[in-house]
Scaffold this active site. Structure first.
Site, PDB file in Angstrom:
ATOM      1  CG  ASN A 155     -92.829  22.363  24.641  1.00  0.00           C
ATOM      2  OD1 ASN A 155     -92.648  23.124  23.425  1.00  0.00           O
ATOM      3  ND2 ASN A 155     -94.605  21.916  24.276  1.00  0.00           N
ATOM      4  CB  ALA A 204     -87.475  26.931  39.428  1.00  0.00           C
ATOM      5  CG  HIS A 205     -92.082  23.706  36.382  1.00  0.00           C
ATOM      6  ND1 HIS A 205     -92.753  22.296  35.692  1.00  0.00           N
ATOM      7  CD2 HIS A 205     -92.457  24.451  36.109  1.00  0.00           C
ATOM      8  CE1 HIS A 205     -93.330  23.293  34.951  1.00  0.00           C
ATOM      9  NE2 HIS A 205     -93.253  24.330  34.472  1.00  0.00           N
ATOM     10  CB  CYS A 330    -105.673  15.045  25.433  1.00  0.00           C
ATOM     11  SG  CYS A 330    -107.620  14.236  25.773  1.00  0.00           S
TER      12      CYS A 330
HETATM   13  C1  PLP Z   1     -93.390  24.262  30.148  1.00  0.00           C
HETATM   14  C2  PLP Z   1     -93.281  25.353  29.434  1.00  0.00           C
HETATM   15  C3  PLP Z   1     -93.957  27.036  29.121  1.00  0.00           C
HETATM   16  C4  PLP Z   1     -94.157  26.892  30.949  1.00  0.00           C
HETATM   17  O1  PLP Z   1     -93.989  27.094  31.708  1.00  0.00           O
HETATM   18  P1  PLP Z   1     -94.521  27.133  33.498  1.00  0.00           P
HETATM   19  O2  PLP Z   1     -93.179  27.440  34.424  1.00  0.00           O
HETATM   20  O3  PLP Z   1     -95.289  25.702  33.696  1.00  0.00           O
HETATM   21  O4  PLP Z   1     -95.813  28.082  32.881  1.00  0.00           O
HETATM   22  C5  PLP Z   1     -93.175  27.577  28.031  1.00  0.00           C
HETATM   23  N1  PLP Z   1     -92.372  27.127  27.542  1.00  0.00           N
HETATM   24  C6  PLP Z   1     -92.022  26.029  27.060  1.00  0.00           C
HETATM   25  C7  PLP Z   1     -91.429  25.956  26.315  1.00  0.00           C
HETATM   26  C8  PLP Z   1     -92.355  24.839  28.164  1.00  0.00           C
HETATM   27  O5  PLP Z   1     -91.410  24.520  27.759  1.00  0.00           O
END
Ligand code: PLP
Length: 406
Positions: A155, A204-205, A330
């Site tokens: 990420n 999904a988001h 943070c």
């Molecule tokens: C955003 C993210 C998550 C968490 O996903 P949620 O749907 O917000 O719980 C887990 N792993 C990675 C690599 C992410 O980028």
């Protein structure tokens, strides 16, 4: 979509909903508000049909079977279900799990939890370019290993791991392979069966769908994988995840998957050109470093360190105009450098001076050009004010300075 002055380059944190997704969802709040588990009337059947259709749209994106898609509340829950569920289900086989130091907290904290329950967890270091070392992985596998969990794309850096090679090592040793593919699904091809991935988390988001809905892919044949449910209840989702399904969210997730399948390639081509343009301009500034393997990366992400410029301070210079993330996580009161970048061998200073730019489907050329100008101005401004930068320009070796403690 409504035009905002604030330029959003933080799509790895979350993406806006595609308007086509919202349109698909709306009827399921109103006239088709049924519970997908209600078997005795029209409302229930409509909701069930909608969930079935969404499951099919998602399965198509993954080239999987419909029944291999288990709906959850998001990738955090999917990761918890995968790790805890496998740990409990395969307890007789062993208690050893292998993961990496650069996973999302939803993996790392779940592993910490399992360690308290008696699991042994190996956290693999990554190379300086953010890639897993395959020889290290293979060397870590032992008879008690039940699961390898390695993220598809990071990420913070966008670095993509060698999924096929990892899967082959797992296959060779008869170990299950889970991937947190949250940053990859919907943006690059992610076909778990083709590669030999047995469980895969996504949400999904991060792919232009709504927040609060995700899925876990669970292989149903060769091998047939089972996970112990982490929530007891009505036995929904083949007994692996109880709870009334979030029908509007699932409908939106399905639509997002369909759009991703059809438009992924054109989005990726456009965004990688834009990303490259942003990167090429910003790395013309002195003393910059792109973090992570640039040949194995998501198309829309770049993570750049601007040496001797503190990331949070830099962000304040353009706070009102650009939304990005810095390499300083943070946590409560303290500013800690990103453990992902530190795990790749960056010093605290370079980690603190990094900014992640993550572009998305709705990012325009104009926004990228405006952002580049603002960031370049900010970097120059911060350096103009910085005594450290002045010393660096005067040729002082900053590593040799003894700073007074007062
Ligand atoms: C955003 C993210 C998550 C968490 O996903 P949620 O749907 O917000 O719980 C887990 N792993 C990675 C690599 C992410 O980028």
């Amino acid at each position: 979509m409504q035009k905002r002055r604030l330029i959003y380059l933080d799509n790895n944190s979350t993406t806006p909903c595609d308007p086509r997704v919202v349109d698909a969802m709306l009827p399921y709040f109103y006239e088709m508000h049924g519970n997908a588990a209600s078997r005795s009337h029209q409302f229930g059947w409509e909701a069930e049909d909608a969930v079935d259709y969404a499951r099919e749209q998602i399965a198509q994106l993954l080239k999987s079977e419909d029944k291999e898609v288990i709906f959850t509340s998001g990738a955090t829950e999917s990761n918890n279900l995968a790790l805890k569920g496998v740990y409990e289900m395969y307890a007789k086989k062993g208690n050893h799990i292998i993961t990496t130091e650069i996973e999302h907290k939803a993996i790392l904290d779940t592993c910490k939890h399992l360690e308290k329950q008696g699991a042994e967890v190996t956290y693999l270091k990554v190379q300086e370019d953010g890639m897993v070392n395959l020889a290290d992985l293979e060397a870590a596998i032992k008879p008690s290993t039940i699961l390898v969990s390695i993220m598809w794309a990071n990420n913070e850096t966008g670095v993509v791991q060698p999924m096929k090679a990892i899967a082959e090592i797992c296959e060779k040793h008869g170990v299950l392979f889970h991937s947190d593919a949250t940053q990859a699904v919907g943006k690059i091809p992610t076909y778990p069966r083709e590669l030999g991935i047995h469980l895969m988390s996504f949400t999904a988001h991060k792919m232009y769908g709504p927040k609060g809905v995700g899925a876990l892919y669970v292989s149903r044949k060769n091998p047939r994988v089972k996970v112990t449910a982490q929530m007891d209840g009505g036995g929904h989702e083949r007994g692996m995840r109880s709870g009334t399904l979030n029908v509007p969210g699932i409908v939106g997730f399905g639509k997002a998957a369909e759009i991703a399948r059809l438009e992924m390639q054109q989005d990726a081509e456009r965004l990688s050109k834009l990303r490259d343009r942003l990167e090429a301009t910003l790395t013309k500034l002195e003393e910059t470093k792109v973090n992570g393997n640039v040949d194995n990366r998501m198309p829309h992400v770049t993570n750049i360190s601007f040496k001797h410029v503190e990331g949070e301070g830099l962000m304040m210079t353009f706070n009102q105009n650009i939304a990005v993330s810095s390499g300083s996580a943070c946590t409560s009161a303290s500013l800690e450098p990103s453990y992902v970048l530190v795990g790749m061998g960056l010093g605290d200073d370079l980690a603190h001076s990094s900014i992640r730019f993550s572009l998305g489907r709705f990012t325009t050329d104009e926004e990228v050009d405006d952002a580049v100008a603002l960031v370049a101005n900010g970097v120059n401004h911060m350096r103009d004010l910085s005594p450290i930068w002045e010393m660096y320009k005067d040729g002082v070796d900053l590593t040799k300075i003894e700073w007074s403690a007062h």
